[in-house]
Motif scaffolding. Sequence first.
Motif, mmCIF file in Angstrom:
data_model
loop_
_atom_site.group_PDB
_atom_site.id
_atom_site.type_symbol
_atom_site.label_atom_id
_atom_site.label_comp_id
_atom_site.label_asym_id
_atom_site.label_seq_id
_atom_site.Cartn_x
_atom_site.Cartn_y
_atom_site.Cartn_z
ATOM 1 N N ARG A 123 86.091 2.220 -41.759
ATOM 2 C CA ARG A 123 85.322 0.954 -42.960
ATOM 3 C C ARG A 123 84.177 1.750 -43.490
ATOM 4 O O ARG A 123 83.248 2.871 -42.942
ATOM 5 C CB ARG A 123 85.521 -0.241 -41.836
ATOM 6 C CG ARG A 123 83.750 0.376 -41.061
ATOM 7 C CD ARG A 123 83.929 -1.284 -39.855
ATOM 8 N NE ARG A 123 83.140 -0.526 -38.796
ATOM 9 C CZ ARG A 123 81.428 -0.762 -38.500
ATOM 10 N NH1 ARG A 123 81.290 -1.770 -39.721
ATOM 11 N NH2 ARG A 123 80.875 -0.770 -37.329
ATOM 12 N N PRO A 124 84.354 1.296 -44.377
ATOM 13 C CA PRO A 124 82.608 1.950 -45.397
ATOM 14 C C PRO A 124 81.524 1.586 -44.431
ATOM 15 O O PRO A 124 81.497 0.082 -43.974
ATOM 16 C CB PRO A 124 82.768 0.776 -46.578
ATOM 17 C CG PRO A 124 83.066 -0.496 -46.555
ATOM 18 C CD PRO A 124 84.535 0.079 -45.123
ATOM 19 N N GLY A 125 80.083 1.993 -44.861
ATOM 20 C CA GLY A 125 79.193 1.506 -44.755
ATOM 21 C C GLY A 125 78.467 0.916 -45.445
ATOM 22 O O GLY A 125 78.930 0.521 -46.138
ATOM 23 N N TRP A 126 77.348 0.573 -45.089
ATOM 24 C CA TRP A 126 76.987 -1.139 -46.108
ATOM 25 C C TRP A 126 76.498 -0.752 -46.779
ATOM 26 O O TRP A 126 76.734 -1.360 -47.948
ATOM 27 C CB TRP A 126 75.851 -1.980 -45.079
ATOM 28 C CG TRP A 126 74.936 -3.408 -45.573
ATOM 29 C CD1 TRP A 126 75.348 -4.098 -46.890
ATOM 30 C CD2 TRP A 126 73.326 -3.169 -45.628
ATOM 31 N NE1 TRP A 126 73.860 -4.806 -47.141
ATOM 32 C CE2 TRP A 126 72.578 -4.601 -46.692
ATOM 33 C CE3 TRP A 126 72.777 -2.599 -44.637
ATOM 34 C CZ2 TRP A 126 72.051 -5.074 -46.761
ATOM 35 C CZ3 TRP A 126 70.756 -3.019 -44.789
ATOM 36 C CH2 TRP A 126 70.575 -4.260 -45.280
ATOM 37 N N HIS A 127 76.025 0.008 -47.390
ATOM 38 C CA HIS A 127 75.189 0.887 -47.517
ATOM 39 C C HIS A 127 75.412 1.379 -49.988
ATOM 40 O O HIS A 127 75.830 1.123 -50.223
ATOM 41 C CB HIS A 127 73.909 1.635 -47.777
ATOM 42 C CG HIS A 127 72.868 1.570 -46.291
ATOM 43 N ND1 HIS A 127 72.256 0.604 -46.174
ATOM 44 C CD2 HIS A 127 73.287 2.087 -45.693
ATOM 45 C CE1 HIS A 127 71.953 0.470 -45.557
ATOM 46 N NE2 HIS A 127 72.044 1.463 -44.651
ATOM 47 N N LEU A 128 76.448 1.505 -49.077
ATOM 48 C CA LEU A 128 77.507 2.128 -49.897
ATOM 49 C C LEU A 128 78.341 1.415 -51.094
ATOM 50 O O LEU A 128 78.283 1.096 -52.272
ATOM 51 C CB LEU A 128 78.616 2.891 -49.931
ATOM 52 C CG LEU A 128 80.242 3.236 -50.556
ATOM 53 C CD1 LEU A 128 79.276 4.342 -50.643
ATOM 54 C CD2 LEU A 128 80.639 4.031 -48.854
ATOM 55 N N GLU A 129 78.594 -0.202 -50.428
ATOM 56 C CA GLU A 129 79.393 -1.314 -50.999
ATOM 57 C C GLU A 129 78.719 -1.195 -52.316
ATOM 58 O O GLU A 129 79.092 -2.039 -53.287
ATOM 59 C CB GLU A 129 79.380 -2.321 -50.326
ATOM 60 C CG GLU A 129 78.169 -3.090 -49.809
ATOM 61 C CD GLU A 129 78.623 -3.964 -48.991
ATOM 62 O OE1 GLU A 129 78.462 -5.755 -49.509
ATOM 63 O OE2 GLU A 129 78.930 -4.554 -47.926
ATOM 64 N N CYS A 130 76.684 -1.446 -51.820
ATOM 65 C CA CYS A 130 76.210 -1.975 -53.053
ATOM 66 C C CYS A 130 75.717 -0.896 -54.815
ATOM 67 O O CYS A 130 76.171 -1.724 -55.405
ATOM 68 C CB CYS A 130 74.939 -2.481 -53.250
ATOM 69 S SG CYS A 130 74.485 -4.189 -51.314
ATOM 70 N N SER A 131 76.122 0.182 -54.183
ATOM 71 C CA SER A 131 76.426 1.223 -54.963
ATOM 72 C C SER A 131 77.403 0.966 -55.959
ATOM 73 O O SER A 131 77.206 1.000 -56.737
ATOM 74 C CB SER A 131 76.356 2.466 -54.604
ATOM 75 O OG SER A 131 74.556 2.694 -54.592
ATOM 76 N N VAL A 132 78.768 1.033 -55.062
ATOM 77 C CA VAL A 132 80.294 1.207 -55.718
ATOM 78 C C VAL A 132 80.269 0.004 -56.543
ATOM 79 O O VAL A 132 80.537 -0.266 -57.836
ATOM 80 C CB VAL A 132 81.124 1.152 -54.926
ATOM 81 C CG1 VAL A 132 82.377 0.787 -54.935
ATOM 82 C CG2 VAL A 132 80.809 2.940 -54.159
ATOM 83 N N MET A 133 79.850 -1.679 -56.083
ATOM 84 C CA MET A 133 79.744 -2.634 -56.587
ATOM 85 C C MET A 133 79.007 -3.300 -57.709
ATOM 86 O O MET A 133 79.495 -4.024 -59.422
ATOM 87 C CB MET A 133 79.910 -4.204 -55.698
ATOM 88 C CG MET A 133 81.652 -3.534 -54.226
ATOM 89 S SD MET A 133 81.521 -4.696 -53.264
ATOM 90 C CE MET A 133 80.336 -5.142 -52.724
#
Length: 442
Positions: free
Chosen positions: A181-191
Amino acid sequence: MYTCGPTVYDYAHIGNFRTFVFQDLLRRWLEYRGYEVTQVMNLTDVDDRTINGSREAGIPLNAYTKQYIDAFLEHKRRLNIEEAEVYPRATEHVDEMVAFVKKLMEKGYAYKAEDGSIYYDISKFKDYGKLSKLKLDELKAGARVKVDTYEKEQAWDFALWKAWDEADGDVFWETEIGKGRPGWHLECSVMSMKYLGETLDIHSGGVDLIFPHHENEIAQSEAVTGKKFVNYWLHGEHLMVEGQRMAKSLGNFYTLQDLLDKGCNPRAVRYLLLSTHYRQQLNFTFEGLKAAEKAVERLILFNQRLIETNGEPAGEELKKLLKATKEDFEAAMDDDLNITEALATLFDFVRDVNRMIDQGKVSRSEAEAVRDLLMRFDSVLAVIGEAKKELLPKEIEELIQKREQARKVKDWKTADEIRQKLFDMGIILEDTAAGVKWRRKS
Ligand SMILES: [Zn+2]
């Protein structure tokens, strides 16, 4: 504008909402100034805490997070926070996150550890630490941190992708980069980049997000694009409760629902949350909330009074006041959202106009001009709302008629009795050349 949203493992507390209200003030001010705002607010619906919570509750992750997402959106509405254009959820963007991690690996910024988790190699990103002013002299080569939140002393390689382990239960994705599953920080860069492009005008969150969250977002995003990630960062300071850090263990932990259950007015809560400058700590007290309630009531009554105002023209005096008030309010808000100054200007204005009305001045059209400005300010503050064009209850209407008849036949005693009776009912009468007028006692 990208604003980091809530992690939906619990109800958002008033400290969280302080940040969201400040961001709303920012958004509304930009709109006041004619900018078109596209706001993206993510919902973190998969991370260590949401998984733990759903497992403890024994319900599937999406059912567990749904109750908190629903409550969050409802509380946002109660606080008059404008809707974001997009509320992307982490669980719905895993494919994009996987593609993003692959790019980081191709570019040499990420590597796979023994357990299959993928880490960001912070030694590869020369600007690492620029936002949080972190000095990386004693970089521990290869040291890693897998949890999403950690202290500056642990500024090590952080997890982009977390390989599945037993604690994750049935929460995992089978992907090209492994099961996990993704780490938290990753999602904000991507989204953020998916919806807003590679360089954002504005990115905002609470001060506690500066490190590691936003620092890591910069490292991830700029490594992939080679471009500046964010033009303006705005961080909201903490909220204290009665001078103390808010904590469940201290019994001073409040959600919006807690305050509503105590009978607090959501507009007063909003007013209190926005009335301290966002870069200053806000000390939330119940005394402060009472004062906020009074302030809001004062504005609402003022707005109501303007609807009923029909005096002699105030002319140049009012014209000047309107112009100066608008200029001062705008100058204050343009100055990094100097809300303290802006509100002081507004309340001086209310006092001055009230005084003119007391003196029988302010004509109908002037009152409308005052209201226009007040409503314009309220498009930013969002605490006043529409005034009610009240119809008088029939009983009161009849009493006024009766008194008029008594006055016609010079029965002053009856007329005075009725006036007193109405006064006791909260209605104040004024006999003017244009006939009798009424207003509610404030
Ligand atoms: Zn974020």
